[in-house]
Design a protein around this motif. Structure first.
Motif, PDB file in Angstrom:
ATOM      1  N   SER A 131       0.848  -1.186   0.000  1.00 52.26           N
ATOM      2  CA  SER A 131       0.000   0.000   0.000  1.00 52.26           C
ATOM      3  C   SER A 131       0.885   1.237   0.000  1.00 52.26           C
ATOM      4  O   SER A 131       1.968   1.232   0.606  1.00 52.26           O
ATOM      5  CB  SER A 131      -0.883   0.009   1.250  1.00 52.26           C
ATOM      6  OG  SER A 131      -1.438   1.296   1.463  1.00 52.26           O
ATOM      7  N   PRO A 132       0.477   2.319  -0.651  1.00 53.39           N
ATOM      8  CA  PRO A 132       1.293   3.541  -0.622  1.00 53.39           C
ATOM      9  C   PRO A 132       1.383   4.151   0.779  1.00 53.39           C
ATOM     10  O   PRO A 132       2.222   5.033   1.018  1.00 53.39           O
ATOM     11  CB  PRO A 132       0.570   4.474  -1.598  1.00 53.39           C
ATOM     12  CG  PRO A 132      -0.819   3.939  -1.691  1.00 53.39           C
ATOM     13  CD  PRO A 132      -0.702   2.454  -1.507  1.00 53.39           C
ATOM     14  N   ASP A 133       0.549   3.683   1.699  1.00 56.73           N
ATOM     15  CA  ASP A 133       0.583   4.174   3.084  1.00 56.73           C
ATOM     16  C   ASP A 133       1.388   3.247   3.999  1.00 56.73           C
ATOM     17  O   ASP A 133       1.430   3.472   5.216  1.00 56.73           O
ATOM     18  CB  ASP A 133      -0.852   4.305   3.624  1.00 56.73           C
ATOM     19  CG  ASP A 133      -1.686   5.278   2.809  1.00 56.73           C
ATOM     20  OD1 ASP A 133      -1.121   6.312   2.379  1.00 56.73           O
ATOM     21  OD2 ASP A 133      -2.877   5.003   2.574  1.00 56.73           O
TER      22      ASP A 133
ATOM     23  N   LEU B 145       7.755   1.709   3.796  1.00 61.36           N
ATOM     24  CA  LEU B 145       8.350   2.466   2.693  1.00 61.36           C
ATOM     25  C   LEU B 145       9.399   3.452   3.202  1.00 61.36           C
ATOM     26  O   LEU B 145      10.425   3.660   2.547  1.00 61.36           O
ATOM     27  CB  LEU B 145       7.258   3.201   1.910  1.00 61.36           C
ATOM     28  CG  LEU B 145       6.274   2.309   1.130  1.00 61.36           C
ATOM     29  CD1 LEU B 145       5.152   3.155   0.551  1.00 61.36           C
ATOM     30  CD2 LEU B 145       6.995   1.558   0.017  1.00 61.36           C
ATOM     31  N   TYR B 146       9.138   4.068   4.365  1.00 55.18           N
ATOM     32  CA  TYR B 146      10.104   5.018   4.927  1.00 55.18           C
ATOM     33  C   TYR B 146      11.392   4.303   5.318  1.00 55.18           C
ATOM     34  O   TYR B 146      12.490   4.807   5.056  1.00 55.18           O
ATOM     35  CB  TYR B 146       9.496   5.731   6.140  1.00 55.18           C
ATOM     36  CG  TYR B 146       8.376   6.668   5.774  1.00 55.18           C
ATOM     37  CD1 TYR B 146       8.643   7.998   5.445  1.00 55.18           C
ATOM     38  CD2 TYR B 146       7.057   6.237   5.743  1.00 55.18           C
ATOM     39  CE1 TYR B 146       7.615   8.876   5.091  1.00 55.18           C
ATOM     40  CE2 TYR B 146       6.022   7.096   5.400  1.00 55.18           C
ATOM     41  CZ  TYR B 146       6.314   8.407   5.077  1.00 55.18           C
ATOM     42  OH  TYR B 146       5.307   9.277   4.723  1.00 55.18           O
TER      43      TYR B 146
ATOM     44  N   PRO C  60       1.448   2.219  -7.047  1.00 59.14           N
ATOM     45  CA  PRO C  60       1.291   3.387  -6.166  1.00 59.14           C
ATOM     46  C   PRO C  60       2.350   3.418  -5.070  1.00 59.14           C
ATOM     47  O   PRO C  60       2.808   4.499  -4.673  1.00 59.14           O
ATOM     48  CB  PRO C  60      -0.110   3.194  -5.588  1.00 59.14           C
ATOM     49  CG  PRO C  60      -0.837   2.378  -6.617  1.00 59.14           C
ATOM     50  CD  PRO C  60       0.202   1.450  -7.171  1.00 59.14           C
ATOM     51  N   ALA C  61       2.751   2.238  -4.581  1.00 54.31           N
ATOM     52  CA  ALA C  61       3.770   2.196  -3.525  1.00 54.31           C
ATOM     53  C   ALA C  61       5.105   2.704  -4.053  1.00 54.31           C
ATOM     54  O   ALA C  61       5.829   3.420  -3.345  1.00 54.31           O
ATOM     55  CB  ALA C  61       3.904   0.775  -3.000  1.00 54.31           C
TER      56      ALA C  61
ATOM     57  N   ARG D  33       4.997   6.425  -4.269  1.00 52.10           N
ATOM     58  CA  ARG D  33       5.166   7.021  -2.933  1.00 52.10           C
ATOM     59  C   ARG D  33       6.625   6.905  -2.486  1.00 52.10           C
ATOM     60  O   ARG D  33       7.177   7.854  -1.899  1.00 52.10           O
ATOM     61  CB  ARG D  33       4.256   6.311  -1.930  1.00 52.10           C
ATOM     62  CG  ARG D  33       4.351   6.845  -0.516  1.00 52.10           C
ATOM     63  CD  ARG D  33       4.019   8.316  -0.472  1.00 52.10           C
ATOM     64  NE  ARG D  33       4.205   8.864   0.868  1.00 52.10           N
ATOM     65  CZ  ARG D  33       4.650  10.092   1.114  1.00 52.10           C
ATOM     66  NH1 ARG D  33       4.960  10.902   0.095  1.00 52.10           N
ATOM     67  NH2 ARG D  33       4.796  10.527   2.341  1.00 52.10           N
TER      68      ARG D  33
ATOM     69  N   GLU E 163       8.572   9.581  -4.027  1.00 54.50           N
ATOM     70  CA  GLU E 163       8.302  10.871  -3.388  1.00 54.50           C
ATOM     71  C   GLU E 163       9.069  10.998  -2.079  1.00 54.50           C
ATOM     72  O   GLU E 163       9.622  12.067  -1.761  1.00 54.50           O
ATOM     73  CB  GLU E 163       6.797  11.015  -3.129  1.00 54.50           C
ATOM     74  CG  GLU E 163       5.968  11.130  -4.394  1.00 54.50           C
ATOM     75  CD  GLU E 163       4.474  11.050  -4.115  1.00 54.50           C
ATOM     76  OE1 GLU E 163       4.117  10.708  -2.958  1.00 54.50           O
ATOM     77  OE2 GLU E 163       3.675  11.298  -5.024  1.00 54.50           O
ATOM     78  N   ILE E 164       9.131   9.914  -1.312  1.00 56.33           N
ATOM     79  CA  ILE E 164       9.836   9.936  -0.029  1.00 56.33           C
ATOM     80  C   ILE E 164      11.320  10.190  -0.238  1.00 56.33           C
ATOM     81  O   ILE E 164      11.932  11.024   0.431  1.00 56.33           O
ATOM     82  CB  ILE E 164       9.619   8.603   0.721  1.00 56.33           C
ATOM     83  CG1 ILE E 164       8.149   8.455   1.119  1.00 56.33           C
ATOM     84  CG2 ILE E 164      10.520   8.519   1.952  1.00 56.33           C
ATOM     85  CD1 ILE E 164       7.803   7.075   1.665  1.00 56.33           C
TER      86      ILE E 164
ATOM     87  N   ARG F 162      10.113  14.826   5.627  1.00 58.91           N
ATOM     88  CA  ARG F 162       9.362  13.587   5.409  1.00 58.91           C
ATOM     89  C   ARG F 162       8.375  13.387   6.534  1.00 58.91           C
ATOM     90  O   ARG F 162       8.699  13.546   7.710  1.00 58.91           O
ATOM     91  CB  ARG F 162      10.309  12.386   5.307  1.00 58.91           C
ATOM     92  CG  ARG F 162      11.196  12.438   4.078  1.00 58.91           C
ATOM     93  CD  ARG F 162      12.181  11.310   4.092  1.00 58.91           C
ATOM     94  NE  ARG F 162      13.127  11.445   2.972  1.00 58.91           N
ATOM     95  CZ  ARG F 162      14.215  10.714   2.834  1.00 58.91           C
ATOM     96  NH1 ARG F 162      14.522   9.793   3.739  1.00 58.91           N
ATOM     97  NH2 ARG F 162      15.021  10.890   1.795  1.00 58.91           N
TER      98      ARG F 162
ATOM     99  N   ARG G  41       5.566  10.601   8.113  1.00 55.76           N
ATOM    100  CA  ARG G  41       5.158   9.214   8.073  1.00 55.76           C
ATOM    101  C   ARG G  41       3.647   9.111   8.170  1.00 55.76           C
ATOM    102  O   ARG G  41       3.002   9.905   8.799  1.00 55.76           O
ATOM    103  CB  ARG G  41       5.808   8.424   9.214  1.00 55.76           C
ATOM    104  CG  ARG G  41       7.339   8.342   9.068  1.00 55.76           C
ATOM    105  CD  ARG G  41       7.930   7.626  10.222  1.00 55.76           C
ATOM    106  NE  ARG G  41       9.391   7.587  10.111  1.00 55.76           N
ATOM    107  CZ  ARG G  41      10.091   6.606   9.562  1.00 55.76           C
ATOM    108  NH1 ARG G  41       9.450   5.550   9.081  1.00 55.76           N
ATOM    109  NH2 ARG G  41      11.395   6.632   9.487  1.00 55.76           N
TER     110      ARG G  41
END
Length: 260
Positions: free
Chosen positions: A196-198, A202-203, A242-243, A246, A249-250, A258, A260
């Protein structure tokens, strides 16, 4: 056959006495072939008799056998009429020319068969052997077929547009692949495609990637066109996830901005 063809005479001159079906049977061809030779102007078409049928004589049968023999030997129909009326010298020269043409066609067919056989080589048909070996290494590492195909598409363009840059980048990639941390990051990036992009992972992945990049020497420079091709493929890939969008973008944002 001779009895049939010599049976009818008018004014001491032989009269055609066989039908198109008999003519085709004697020559060993189909009626359709006889009509096709008529249409191509190779075989004279006799007039119809009072019953509306065409009657053929020995000369037609002889010509038909000649046409069949030449066609069976591979002589193009467009050249047969010329050969039927050629003197021995012209005939020999024309046959030699046709033989050369057929030899060239045979060689081209062999090359085509070789190219078709190469289709079984998969990636090696489109990229260099070294790139194909690199893609095989990715598969052995456990990288998804989707990611391998994205890599392959990028290398196809790179090797076409800038072979020198592609070779330099490949050497850098192969060197990185020897690093366990790079392999782990690569696999995590591959898995992140479906996140998921959320997803908070990912961070962590962005930070892990930045640490690894900071520990590496500067990558090889590339020409503008090569970079454009790389960006083209990367953009096409990222739009599917989408992930990944994202994640891009991060990594492009300063660390302090940034969220979270």
């Amino acid at each position: 056959m001779m009895d049939v063809m010599d049976g009818g005479r008018a004014g001491g001159r032989p009269k055609p006495t066989i039908t198109i079906g008999q003519l085709a049977e004697y020559a060993g061809v189909t009626i359709k072939a006889v009509r096709h030779y008529h249409q191509r102007g190779l075989l004279e078409e006799p007039p119809r008799d009072a019953s509306g049928y065409r009657r053929y004589g020995a000369e037609h049968a002889i010509e038909l056998v000649k046409i069949k023999t030449l066609a069976g030997a591979g002589v193009p129909l467009a050249r047969i009429k010329e050969l039927l009326t050629a003197d021995p010298g012209r005939f020999a020269a024309a046959i030699a020319e046709i033989d050369r043409t057929l030899h060239e066609r045979a060689e081209e067919l062999l090359r085509t068969r070789e190219r078709i056989a190469q289709l079984n080589a998969g990636d090696r048909l489109f990229v260099s052997a070294k790139v194909a070996d690199y893609l095989d290494q990715l598969r052995e590492l456990g990288v998804s077929q989707r990611a391998v195909q994205m890599e392959r598409d990028g290398w196809i363009l790179m090797q076409s547009v800038s072979p020198g840059d592609a070779a330099t980048w490949l050497a850098d990639k192969l060197d990185a692949l020897n690093d366990p941390e790079f392999r782990a990051i690569y696999l995590e990036y591959d898995a992140a495609f479906d996140w998921s992009p959320d997803d908070p992972r990912l961070y962590a992945l962005a930070e892990r990637t930045e640490r690894w990049l900071a520990s590496r020497p500067a990558g090889p420079p590339a020409q503008d066109m090569a970079m454009a091709m790389a960006r083209l493929v990367a953009t096409a890939a990222y739009t599917l996830s989408p992930a990944w969008i994202r994640l891009a973008e991060i990594t492009s944002a300063p660390p302090r901005r940034r969220t979270r």
